[in-house]
Design a protein around this motif. Structure first.
Motif, PDB file in Angstrom:
ATOM      1  N   GLN A  88     -36.969  64.629 -49.554  1.00  0.00           N
ATOM      2  CA  GLN A  88     -36.427  64.971 -50.869  1.00  0.00           C
ATOM      3  C   GLN A  88     -37.158  64.244 -51.990  1.00  0.00           C
ATOM      4  N   ASP A  89     -37.380  62.952 -51.821  1.00  0.00           N
ATOM      5  CA  ASP A  89     -38.073  62.221 -52.880  1.00  0.00           C
ATOM      6  C   ASP A  89     -39.544  62.603 -52.961  1.00  0.00           C
ATOM      7  N   SER A  90     -40.121  63.054 -51.853  1.00  0.00           N
ATOM      8  CA  SER A  90     -41.496  63.561 -51.907  1.00  0.00           C
ATOM      9  C   SER A  90     -41.570  64.806 -52.782  1.00  0.00           C
ATOM     10  N   MET A  91     -40.635  65.727 -52.589  1.00  0.00           N
ATOM     11  CA  MET A  91     -40.594  66.908 -53.463  1.00  0.00           C
ATOM     12  C   MET A  91     -40.389  66.499 -54.913  1.00  0.00           C
ATOM     13  N   GLY A  92     -39.483  65.546 -55.128  1.00  0.00           N
ATOM     14  CA  GLY A  92     -39.189  65.114 -56.486  1.00  0.00           C
ATOM     15  C   GLY A  92     -40.327  64.389 -57.167  1.00  0.00           C
ATOM     16  N   SER A  93     -41.298  63.916 -56.394  1.00  0.00           N
ATOM     17  CA  SER A  93     -42.415  63.164 -56.958  1.00  0.00           C
ATOM     18  C   SER A  93     -43.554  64.054 -57.450  1.00  0.00           C
ATOM     19  N   LEU A  94     -43.482  65.362 -57.160  1.00  0.00           N
ATOM     20  CA  LEU A  94     -44.573  66.263 -57.512  1.00  0.00           C
ATOM     21  C   LEU A  94     -44.486  66.747 -58.958  1.00  0.00           C
ATOM     22  N   ARG A  95     -45.634  66.878 -59.587  1.00  0.00           N
ATOM     23  CA  ARG A  95     -45.694  67.489 -60.913  1.00  0.00           C
ATOM     24  C   ARG A  95     -45.705  69.016 -60.758  1.00  0.00           C
ATOM     25  N   HIS A  96     -45.766  69.741 -61.850  1.00  0.00           N
ATOM     26  CA  HIS A  96     -45.819  71.203 -61.792  1.00  0.00           C
ATOM     27  C   HIS A  96     -47.009  71.654 -60.942  1.00  0.00           C
ATOM     28  N   HIS A  97     -46.754  72.596 -60.044  1.00  0.00           N
ATOM     29  CA  HIS A  97     -47.748  73.155 -59.127  1.00  0.00           C
ATOM     30  C   HIS A  97     -48.316  72.110 -58.166  1.00  0.00           C
ATOM     31  N   GLY A  98     -47.581  71.028 -57.969  1.00  0.00           N
ATOM     32  CA  GLY A  98     -48.010  70.032 -57.001  1.00  0.00           C
ATOM     33  C   GLY A  98     -47.842  70.521 -55.576  1.00  0.00           C
ATOM     34  N   VAL A  99     -48.497  69.833 -54.647  1.00  0.00           N
ATOM     35  CA  VAL A  99     -48.537  70.247 -53.244  1.00  0.00           C
ATOM     36  C   VAL A  99     -47.982  69.134 -52.366  1.00  0.00           C
ATOM     37  N   LEU A 100     -47.058  69.517 -51.486  1.00  0.00           N
ATOM     38  CA  LEU A 100     -46.520  68.590 -50.486  1.00  0.00           C
ATOM     39  C   LEU A 100     -47.098  68.956 -49.128  1.00  0.00           C
ATOM     40  N   ALA A 101     -47.892  68.042 -48.562  1.00  0.00           N
ATOM     41  CA  ALA A 101     -48.428  68.204 -47.212  1.00  0.00           C
ATOM     42  C   ALA A 101     -47.509  67.448 -46.270  1.00  0.00           C
ATOM     43  N   TYR A 102     -46.746  68.189 -45.489  1.00  0.00           N
ATOM     44  CA  TYR A 102     -45.768  67.578 -44.574  1.00  0.00           C
ATOM     45  C   TYR A 102     -46.324  67.628 -43.160  1.00  0.00           C
ATOM     46  N   TYR A 103     -46.403  66.448 -42.526  1.00  0.00           N
ATOM     47  CA  TYR A 103     -47.018  66.420 -41.203  1.00  0.00           C
ATOM     48  C   TYR A 103     -46.299  65.485 -40.240  1.00  0.00           C
ATOM     49  N   GLY A 104     -44.990  65.328 -40.402  1.00  0.00           N
ATOM     50  CA  GLY A 104     -44.280  64.387 -39.558  1.00  0.00           C
ATOM     51  C   GLY A 104     -43.210  64.968 -38.662  1.00  0.00           C
ATOM     52  N   PRO A 105     -43.466  66.055 -37.924  1.00  0.00           N
ATOM     53  CA  PRO A 105     -42.387  66.670 -37.134  1.00  0.00           C
ATOM     54  C   PRO A 105     -41.855  65.789 -36.016  1.00  0.00           C
ATOM     55  N   VAL A 106     -42.684  64.892 -35.456  1.00  0.00           N
ATOM     56  CA  VAL A 106     -42.211  64.022 -34.376  1.00  0.00           C
ATOM     57  C   VAL A 106     -41.160  63.051 -34.890  1.00  0.00           C
ATOM     58  N   LEU A 107     -41.230  62.735 -36.192  1.00  0.00           N
ATOM     59  CA  LEU A 107     -40.268  61.801 -36.787  1.00  0.00           C
ATOM     60  C   LEU A 107     -39.059  62.509 -37.377  1.00  0.00           C
ATOM     61  N   GLY A 108     -38.982  63.814 -37.245  1.00  0.00           N
ATOM     62  CA  GLY A 108     -37.816  64.545 -37.730  1.00  0.00           C
ATOM     63  C   GLY A 108     -38.205  65.708 -38.610  1.00  0.00           C
ATOM     64  N   SER A 109     -37.535  66.834 -38.425  1.00  0.00           N
ATOM     65  CA  SER A 109     -37.811  68.021 -39.227  1.00  0.00           C
ATOM     66  C   SER A 109     -37.170  67.891 -40.599  1.00  0.00           C
ATOM     67  N   PRO A 110     -37.769  68.497 -41.624  1.00  0.00           N
ATOM     68  CA  PRO A 110     -37.168  68.451 -42.956  1.00  0.00           C
ATOM     69  C   PRO A 110     -35.908  69.297 -43.004  1.00  0.00           C
ATOM     70  N   PRO A 111     -35.066  69.082 -44.024  1.00  0.00           N
ATOM     71  CA  PRO A 111     -33.876  69.915 -44.158  1.00  0.00           C
ATOM     72  C   PRO A 111     -34.239  71.348 -44.503  1.00  0.00           C
ATOM     73  N   SER A 112     -33.292  72.254 -44.289  1.00  0.00           N
ATOM     74  CA  SER A 112     -33.511  73.646 -44.671  1.00  0.00           C
ATOM     75  C   SER A 112     -33.744  73.742 -46.173  1.00  0.00           C
ATOM     76  N   ILE A 113     -34.623  74.668 -46.549  1.00  0.00           N
ATOM     77  CA  ILE A 113     -35.021  74.791 -47.949  1.00  0.00           C
ATOM     78  C   ILE A 113     -34.687  76.188 -48.457  1.00  0.00           C
ATOM     79  N   ASN A 114     -34.082  76.257 -49.630  1.00  0.00           N
ATOM     80  CA  ASN A 114     -33.938  77.508 -50.359  1.00  0.00           C
ATOM     81  C   ASN A 114     -35.192  77.662 -51.201  1.00  0.00           C
ATOM     82  N   ILE A 115     -36.115  78.515 -50.750  1.00  0.00           N
ATOM     83  CA  ILE A 115     -37.422  78.576 -51.397  1.00  0.00           C
ATOM     84  C   ILE A 115     -37.306  78.955 -52.872  1.00  0.00           C
TER      85      ILE A 115
END
Length: 322
Positions: free
Chosen positions: A222-249
């Motif tokens: 959540q805080d990773s998403m909140g840290s992005l500026r407009h049109h920012g990109v989140l590269a998520y690569y940690g599935p072994v440590l837990g899946s992210p919550p469901s997202i309403n795109i």
């Protein structure tokens, strides 16, 4: 030969030191005597049953390493006996010998030590993918790098700086701050509870970052998403440590983009593998990239390496030495 075998999924205690047949390389394969084997989070996923569920037990974990060619299968002409080679994805690497397809092996320059080459393969290729292709960092870009004192984080920080970017590093404890700064981090946030967005915004004058590289699991999402500026990109690569919550795109803020950079997509062909690894070797040879080896363990102590990696006590790359 001796190897680490997994007879049932579970904790580190399931990694058992055994004597097993060495095997012979088939056509197109090479038998390698290992000299250094890399430890990765995916190995923990294999051990606990999150990954390789289709593989029958017992199995030998591990996917990367460095070693010496000791036997060539029929038709292999690209390599020679005694040649030093490295590989980035070959199953059963937690062993004194490993059979690897010849096309998956790369020659190691004489100037690159074994442990450095082993530390460059999985994590170096991963960081290269993140910084050069998934989100190609440009001069002036600001990046937030999670787990910045870990193997991927230290390499990724250096690559971002090589490409002219600014790095805000997040580490889980104060003792890791100096390690992240030594790799080139411009700013360091110490946070272990998944809350850091306010500090990111303070450091960026409330603009946010261009890209977040998040391999720390669900707690930071959540805080990773909140840290992005407009049109920012989140590269998520940690599935072994837990899946992210469901997202309403439709509810994603600021037109941000979220993606999962798949390792194999970066080296889908032998040519792309060689291009990537040769650039990594060149950076190391010219001293523009440093591989930090956090700890070396005897191969038989793979369980201890898993404990240290999973506890987040470690920094840099962890290696098993046969």
């Amino acid at each position: 030969m001796n190897a680490i075998q997994l007879f049932q999924h579970g904790g580190p205690e399931q990694l058992v030191w055994r004597n097993v047949p060495t095997g012979e390389p088939r056509a197109g394969e090479v038998l390698v005597r290992t000299t250094a084997v890399g430890v990765n989070f995916m190995d923990i996923g294999v051990r606990n049953g999150q990954l390789w569920r289709d593989q029958p037990l017992p199995l030998i974990p591990g996917v990367e390493g460095v070693g010496e060619v000791i036997a060539l299968g029929e038709g292999v002409q690209s390599l020679t006996m005694g040649e030093r080679v490295a590989w980035v994805y070959a199953q059963a690497s937690y062993a004194e010998h490993v059979i690897v397809p010849a096309d998956s092996l790369v020659s190691v320059p004489a100037s690159i030590p074994d442990d450095t080459a082993a530390g460059l393969m999985m994590q170096g290729v991963t960081a290269h993918h993140f910084a050069t292709r998934f989100y190609a960092v440009k001069p002036g870009d600001v990046a937030l790098v999670h787990a910045a004192a870990g193997g991927v984080g230290l390499l990724l920080t250096q690559m971002i700086k090589l490409r002219g970017g600014r790095v805000i590093a997040r580490v889980s404890s104060a003792d890791k701050e100096a390690i992240a700064r030594a790799a080139g981090a411009d700013d360091v946030i110490v946070s272990s509870d998944g809350r850091f967005v306010d500090e990111v915004m303070r450091l960026t004058a409330n603009e946010g970052v261009n890209v977040v590289y998040d391999g720390s699991g669900a707690a930071t999402f959540q805080d990773s998403m909140g840290s992005l500026r407009h049109h920012g990109v989140l590269a998520y690569y940690g599935p072994v440590l837990g899946s992210p919550p469901s997202i309403n795109i439709a509810a994603l803020p600021r037109s941000i983009m979220i993606g999962f950079p798949k390792f194999s997509d970066h080296i889908a062909t032998r040519d792309t593998l060689l291009t990537c690894v040769n650039e990594l070797f060149e950076w190391v040879g010219s001293e523009r990239l440093k591989v930090t080896i956090g700890q070396r363990y005897p191969l038989r102590e793979a369980a201890r390496a898993h404990i240290d990696l999973q506890s987040r006590r470690s920094t840099g790359k962890l290696l098993l030495i046969p």
